[in-house]
Design a protein around this motif. Structure first.
Motif, mmCIF file in Angstrom:
data_model
loop_
_atom_site.group_PDB
_atom_site.id
_atom_site.type_symbol
_atom_site.label_atom_id
_atom_site.label_comp_id
_atom_site.label_asym_id
_atom_site.label_seq_id
_atom_site.Cartn_x
_atom_site.Cartn_y
_atom_site.Cartn_z
ATOM 1 N N GLY A 194 29.576 -52.338 -40.383
ATOM 2 C CA GLY A 194 29.900 -50.953 -40.032
ATOM 3 C C GLY A 194 28.807 -49.955 -40.341
ATOM 4 N N ASN A 195 27.777 -50.369 -41.096
ATOM 5 C CA ASN A 195 26.695 -49.453 -41.440
ATOM 6 C C ASN A 195 25.636 -49.354 -40.342
ATOM 7 N N TYR A 196 25.819 -50.107 -39.265
ATOM 8 C CA TYR A 196 24.815 -50.100 -38.200
ATOM 9 C C TYR A 196 24.736 -48.725 -37.539
ATOM 10 N N LYS A 197 23.503 -48.305 -37.298
ATOM 11 C CA LYS A 197 23.252 -47.079 -36.545
ATOM 12 C C LYS A 197 22.186 -47.393 -35.499
ATOM 13 N N PRO A 198 22.401 -46.993 -34.278
ATOM 14 C CA PRO A 198 21.410 -47.298 -33.234
ATOM 15 C C PRO A 198 20.045 -46.686 -33.571
ATOM 16 N N LEU A 199 19.003 -47.416 -33.207
ATOM 17 C CA LEU A 199 17.646 -46.897 -33.334
ATOM 18 C C LEU A 199 17.399 -45.984 -32.137
ATOM 19 N N THR A 200 17.366 -44.696 -32.397
ATOM 20 C CA THR A 200 17.266 -43.732 -31.294
ATOM 21 C C THR A 200 15.850 -43.702 -30.734
ATOM 22 N N PRO A 201 15.713 -43.250 -29.489
ATOM 23 C CA PRO A 201 14.363 -43.110 -28.919
ATOM 24 C C PRO A 201 13.467 -42.209 -29.762
ATOM 25 N N GLU A 202 14.046 -41.173 -30.357
ATOM 26 C CA GLU A 202 13.252 -40.262 -31.184
ATOM 27 C C GLU A 202 12.739 -40.966 -32.438
ATOM 28 N N GLU A 203 13.593 -41.811 -33.050
ATOM 29 C CA GLU A 203 13.172 -42.544 -34.243
ATOM 30 C C GLU A 203 12.077 -43.559 -33.898
ATOM 31 N N ALA A 216 10.014 -43.373 -31.399
ATOM 32 C CA ALA A 216 8.799 -42.617 -31.073
ATOM 33 C C ALA A 216 8.076 -42.194 -32.348
ATOM 34 N N ALA A 217 8.845 -41.838 -33.380
ATOM 35 C CA ALA A 217 8.229 -41.449 -34.653
ATOM 36 C C ALA A 217 7.521 -42.636 -35.304
ATOM 37 N N ASP A 241 0.332 -45.593 -26.687
ATOM 38 C CA ASP A 241 0.868 -44.758 -25.605
ATOM 39 C C ASP A 241 2.382 -44.639 -25.729
ATOM 40 N N ASP A 242 2.903 -43.430 -25.513
ATOM 41 C CA ASP A 242 4.345 -43.208 -25.638
ATOM 42 C C ASP A 242 5.139 -44.045 -24.641
ATOM 43 N N ASN A 243 4.534 -44.435 -23.536
ATOM 44 C CA ASN A 243 5.225 -45.236 -22.526
ATOM 45 C C ASN A 243 4.746 -46.687 -22.542
ATOM 46 N N ALA A 244 4.221 -47.122 -23.690
ATOM 47 C CA ALA A 244 3.679 -48.476 -23.783
ATOM 48 C C ALA A 244 4.781 -49.511 -23.552
ATOM 49 N N LEU A 250 10.060 -53.512 -35.255
ATOM 50 C CA LEU A 250 11.136 -52.766 -34.592
ATOM 51 C C LEU A 250 10.884 -52.547 -33.109
ATOM 52 N N ALA A 251 9.754 -53.021 -32.587
ATOM 53 C CA ALA A 251 9.424 -52.752 -31.188
ATOM 54 C C ALA A 251 10.474 -53.302 -30.234
ATOM 55 N N SER A 252 10.870 -54.554 -30.433
ATOM 56 C CA SER A 252 11.858 -55.139 -29.520
ATOM 57 C C SER A 252 13.201 -54.434 -29.645
ATOM 58 N N TRP A 253 13.561 -54.009 -30.864
ATOM 59 C CA TRP A 253 14.818 -53.282 -31.053
ATOM 60 C C TRP A 253 14.741 -51.918 -30.383
ATOM 61 N N GLY A 254 13.619 -51.232 -30.586
ATOM 62 C CA GLY A 254 13.485 -49.906 -29.996
ATOM 63 C C GLY A 254 13.518 -49.941 -28.483
ATOM 64 N N ALA A 255 12.855 -50.939 -27.898
ATOM 65 C CA ALA A 255 12.845 -51.039 -26.437
ATOM 66 C C ALA A 255 14.221 -51.396 -25.898
#
Length: 764
Positions: free
Chosen positions: A134-143, A145-146, A186-189, A231-236
């Motif tokens: 239950g502690n899961y929180k989605p990795l947002t695009p903003e996070e 990107a940071a 690149d932000d769109n890598a 985290l790249a695969s998770w973020g994508a």
């Protein structure tokens, strides 16, 4: 005094030990504080009243599995945390209406209750993992990107530190595979398997044992790249779908492997726990759970203890030298020689966070001199005794010494006084000279003693400073810097000293690795040197030493060649003992032979050998074996044995290539006088990488058939002396100033290897 009076090498030995209590059974479930499901029940009642009995209310109750939730609430401490978290997952979903106050109230109260239930499963990591979903929180695009921006900033800071586009920067960029790294800024890598594999190659360069990479500007960039890579695969993926179910599977897998590791640890359970733990740790959603795991599975895994007797025997030699004497005392110019005898001893001091010892220098100098004063020459002999001491403190942060103190006592005897330049009035002059010399003798002795004291302090300080500097440099270059480059320097290292001896213990593990899950076992009393190593310390080091190492051999006459960024001592070992390198590489030829045998069976060709005949050994063919970059070798210490699992990511022979096959060899660890001898026992086993025979039960039919043929060939080679050797002797340890250490204890049990030595009798 200019000769070497003492040896700080002992200090280096003591500190090197740093880089070299509980039980491993389930912890009992502690009594749980009184669980109070009333807030959750009240929130459910409010939702029931609010939704009513219509069709919409029924759909919502079905969606929330309200009946199952009420049933679990009635079980108290026996509630299934997985079912509780399934409702939490639904309440955190995107269904229209979940943002309304009644649902949010249920979510908050249920989250509190689920944590209370989870607190009752301190010994059951499978349930703890389920409770943490239950502690899961989605990795947002903003996070995400940071995270990418941080990697880009650290890389730009590195380029600036290297001088922008300077030749130095260009050389470093070439080494660090900058062309593979830069597109990820690149932000769109794109994030794909190919780009991730390229990032792995980049990280391997950043964490190579290359001087300079230990500098903070490099390590900061490496950590930022590693964070992005993890985290790249998770973020994508998070941009297109909800990954909650993947996270749940990850946690459940971690809980399963943790329970397996507690009940029956193998070379695979520790590796699997570490790699999953690293992903969850990077995601940062389950910090409490990760911390709980580290408290249980990251206890200190290396310990070294040195007795006071060991420290006392370390000074390298006593002082015995003849040196010239030049001085001027009370107007008398003195020339001669002095024979100096001295000894060095160490005295350990109590300290809780460092090694602290006094270095004492005791000496006696006997001199013969001539003193010239006016018309006379004075022939004398003297005896000077001196003592000097200096306190040394050693920790990872600092090698330092206090100023030396010394005391000196000089006694002289005048043998004769003679007139120079002829004998006119010689009697009168010598008589006056004897009188004056006798009157000033005590003062002259005090002045001589003070001159000697100042010289002793000066040379003592200079020598200790040089030796400490050399020791610090060796420690920095040989131990600390290589580990910092690999991001493997221990976070927790404890050095202590007392009048009884020195102790050092450390936790050697990266963020994606675990350490010991039980305290070190007791040792025999009266030992001078004891080394205790948990299997996790070995497993955590081997990726540093052997990641992507490649062993190859082109001809039967040529020795196997070891390539890759491996430590020099391993390369030296491969030259001295080529049979060990050949043993690891034999798998390539065996795999090729096994494949051809299977091909014959598939094609219907008969195997002319009898059922009990050993497999025929294939002729030599060029081969190469590349070890798994993440976990090249795994070991397990238990029941007097070491189980070694060699993980081959690639086996190439005769234009054939095979991937991800492992060889498991078991050696009994025995003692032969003062030698440690590894004796191979049982058959060599073969499994696909990741398959754990202790827990996994099924392989594909193709894997099973290939494995059987491969194992027969491998054991035939071993029995013929062409593979893993039947015995591996390890020579006794010899220390220059002490002699050969006498092996006194050798125990292998529950993941720990304990070796204890005593010193040989001191020479007269």
């Amino acid at each position: 005094m200019r000769a070497r009076l003492w040896n700080i090498a002992a200090v280096g030995v003591l500190l090197a030990g740093t880089l070299l209590g509980g039980s491993s059974v389930h912890a009992q479930t502690p009594p749980v504080a009184t669980l109070n499901p009333a807030p959750v029940t009240a929130a459910l009642d409010e939702i029931d009243a609010w939704l009513g009995d219509g069709e919409n209310g029924v759909r919502w109750r079905t969606y929330l599995k309200a009946d199952q939730l009420r049933a679990e609430l009635g079980k108290g401490a026996e509630a299934d945390p997985l079912l509780l978290n399934q409702t939490l997952t639904r309440l955190a979903g995107k269904a229209n209406g979940l943002q309304l106050e009644p649902f949010q109230k249920l979510r908050k109260t249920l989250a509190v209750y689920a944590n209370e239930v989870g607190a009752g499963y301190q010994g059951d990591f499978a349930k703890l993992a389920a409770a943490d979903v239950g502690n899961y929180k989605p990795l947002t695009p903003e996070e995400f990107a940071a995270i990418r921006a941080n990697m880009r900033d650290k890389a730009q800071a590195l380029v600036a530190a290297m001088g922008g586009n300077s030749p130095l920067a260009q050389n470093w960029k070439k080494f660090l595979l900058w062309d593979q790294l830069a597109p990820n800024f690149d932000d769109n890598a794109e994030v794909s398997r190919g780009t991730l594999l390229q990032l792995d190659e980049v990280l391997n360069r950043f964490r190579a044992n290359q001087p300079g990479l230990e500098l903070p500007v490099f390590t900061d960039a490496a950590r930022a790249i590693a964070k992005y890579r993890a985290l790249a695969s998770w973020g994508a993926a998070a941009q297109s779908r909800d990954l909650r179910s993947e996270y749940e599977r990850l946690l459940n897998s971690l809980g399963t492997e943790l329970q397996r590791h507690l009940e029956r640890p193998t070379t695979e359970t520790g590796w699997k726990v570490g790699r999953i733990l690293g992903v969850i740790d990077n995601l940062g959603h389950s910090n409490d759970f990760v911390q709980l795991i580290r408290e249980r599975f990251a206890q200190k895994n290396i310990s070294a203890q040195f007795s006071v007797n060991f420290v006392d025997r370390m000074p390298n030699r006593n002082l015995d030298q003849v040196r010239p004497v030049r001085d001027c005392i009370l107007g008398t110019s003195i020339f001669g020689t002095a024979h100096t005898l001295g000894s060095v001893r160490y005295e350990l001091q109590p300290a809780e966070d460092k090694i602290q010892l006094m270095v004492h220098l005791d000496g006696l100098a006997q001199s013969r001199t001539r003193g010239y004063n006016g018309p006379v020459v004075i022939n004398s002999q003297g005896q000077t005794t001196y003592t000097a001491s200096k306190r040394i403190s050693i920790s990872d942060a600092l090698f330092e010494a206090d100023p030396a103190v010394a005391s000196v006592d000089t006694r002289t005897h005048i043998n004769s006084i003679q007139k120079t330049g002829g004998q006119f009035a010689a009697g009168l002059i010598t008589k006056v000279a004897w009188k004056r010399a006798s009157q000033s003798k005590a003062q002259a002795e005090r002045i001589s003693a003070e001159h000697t004291r100042q010289n002793v302090i000066k040379e003592f300080n200079e020598r200790v400073a040089k030796d400490l500097g050399d020791a610090r440099l060796r420690y920095q270059q040989k131990i600390r810097d290589p580990l910092v480059r690999r991001d493997m320097f221990p976070d927790t290292t404890r050095l202590t000293s007392s009048p009884e001896g020195v102790a050092a213990d450390s936790t050697f593990a990266a963020r994606n690795q675990i350490a010991a899950d039980s305290p070190r076992p007791p040792v025999k009393p009266g030992q001078d040197l004891t080394l205790q190593i948990h299997e996790s310390a070995v497993n955590n080091y081997l990726p540093i030493a052997l990641a992507s190492a490649r062993i190859s051999q082109e001809t039967a006459e040529q020795q196997p060649i070891l390539d890759g960024n491996v430590p020099n001592w391993i390369k030296v070992l491969s030259v001295k003992k080529p049979e060990l390198a050949a043993a690891a590489a034999t798998g390539a030829a065996v795999v090729n032979s096994a494949s051809k045998t299977l091909d014959q069976v598939v094609e219907g060709q008969a195997d002319e050998r009898g059922p009990n005949d050993p497999p025929a050994l294939p002729p030599f063919k060029p081969y190469s074996i590349t070890l798994n970059p993440e976990a090249p070798v795994g070991v397990r210490f238990d029941d007097g044995k070491v189980v070694i699992r060699v993980r081959a990511s690639k086996l190439v022979s005769d234009d054939m290539e095979y991937s991800n096959w492992d060889f498991i060899i078991t050696y009994a660890i025995t003692q032969a006088d003062d030698r440690i001898v590894l004796k191979r026992v049982g058959d060599i086993e073969v499994f696909p990488t990741g398959f754990d025979p202790a827990w996994d039960k099924q392989m594909t039919a193709q894997q099973s058939g290939f494995r059987s043929t491969l194992a027969k060939n491998m054991n035939a080679r071993a029995n013929a002396g062409e593979s893993f050797p039947a015995e591996i002797p390890i020579d006794p340890i010899r220390i220059t100033n002490v002699g050969t250490l006498l092996l006194d204890q050798l125990e292998v049990q529950d993941g720990w290897l304990t070796i204890g030595w005593i010193l040989p009798p001191a020479a007269p």
